[in-house]
Design an enzyme around this catalytic site. Structure first.
Site, PDB file in Angstrom:
ATOM      1  CG  ASN A  34      34.323 -27.478 -19.756  1.00 40.50           C
ATOM      2  OD1 ASN A  34      34.904 -26.632 -20.427  1.00 40.50           O
ATOM      3  ND2 ASN A  34      34.244 -28.747 -20.128  1.00 40.50           N
ATOM      4  NE  ARG A  35      33.398 -19.849 -15.867  1.00 39.12           N
ATOM      5  CZ  ARG A  35      33.728 -19.191 -14.772  1.00 39.12           C
ATOM      6  NH1 ARG A  35      33.515 -19.758 -13.587  1.00 39.12           N
ATOM      7  NH2 ARG A  35      34.264 -18.003 -14.849  1.00 39.12           N
TER       8      ARG A  35
END
Ligand code: CTP
Ligand code: CA
Length: 228
Positions: A34-35
């Site tokens: 994820n970011r």
């Protein structure tokens, strides 16, 4: 450049902070991640150290961040590695703050060679649920140890961000939950945050839009108050 006071109210306290995302390998060159940048967790660790705490920072996948001064940084990649590092450091801790964006699922199978296009190429990725680190910390029920969770919520037509946060706090059983309001252009990869700080004791205080360091200070204020 600190517009808020920095009391030494965490002197002698051992704190563990998780930061960043976790990433789950699919094959030797690919991950499911994820970011999360890790900025909120890094700010929490930095501010805790400035307030006198002995800080262990368990960092997963992060942006290019400078390690905070006087903080023991342990790098991990997967959720299971993060769980091991957090539970180990948590044994001696007064407070554990789970600021990490933990991958809820991992690919069920890890290919030993790079997955190629062509005959027999995959069209989907089977997933397996990862352990819930926060839930495991709460289940240990260590007397006097505080557990703080984070939640990012968008809200929907049925429930406000605050309602979803309150429900998550009850589900997770932690002592404090920082609820971030997220949506297009908010929180992820941004310098600023906004939300609520919810206590298991029924308290809730708004966290105004501000820097991640300012939000960290509010979290440690609430923690220090409850440690007394
Ligand atoms: N968390 C954790 N382990 C997981 C997932 C989440 O420790 N496997 C922690 C996060 O670090 C955070 C809190 O739990 O402090 C809430 O994470 P969130 O993703 O909002 O909660 P989930 O229970 O995973 O719920 P959802 O289905 O909304 O993602
Ligand atoms: Ca989740």
């Amino acid at each position: 450049d600190q517009p808020f006071p920095l009391p030494r109210d965490l002197e002698g306290r051992r704190v563990v902070v998780s930061a960043g995302g976790t990433a789950e390998p699919l094959d030797p060159v690919r991950t499911l991640g994820n970011r999360s940048s890790g900025r909120q967790g890094y700010a929490l660790a930095r501010v805790a150290a400035q307030r006198g705490a002995d800080v262990t920072l368990v960092a997963g996948t992060i942006a290019d961040l400078d390690p905070p001064a006087a903080v023991d940084v342990r790098r991990v990649q997967t959720t299971r590695e993060m769980r091991e590092a957090v539970l180990d450091a948590a044994k001696a801790a007064d407070v554990v703050v789970m600021a990490a964006a933990v991958a809820d699922f991992r690919p069920t199978d890890l290919a030993t060679a790079k997955i190629k296009k062509g005959d027999g190429e995959p069209t989907s990725v089977p997933l397996t649920r990862n352990p819930d680190i926060l839930r495991d910390l709460v289940a240990q029920d260590v007397p006097g140890r505080l557990v703080v969770g984070f939640a990012a919520e968008t809200g929907d037509e049925h429930s406000s961000v605050l309602d979803l946060g309150r429900a998550k706090l009850e589900r997770k059983g932690c002592d404090l939950l920082v609820v971030n309001a997220v949506g297009a252009g908010r929180a992820f990869e941004m310098e600023d945050n906004e939300g609520w700080l919810l206590g298991a004791d029924g308290t809730s205080e708004p966290l105004p839009m501000g820097s991640k360091a300012a939000l960290s200070a509010r979290v440690w204020d609430a923690v220090a108050q409850r440690l007394r």
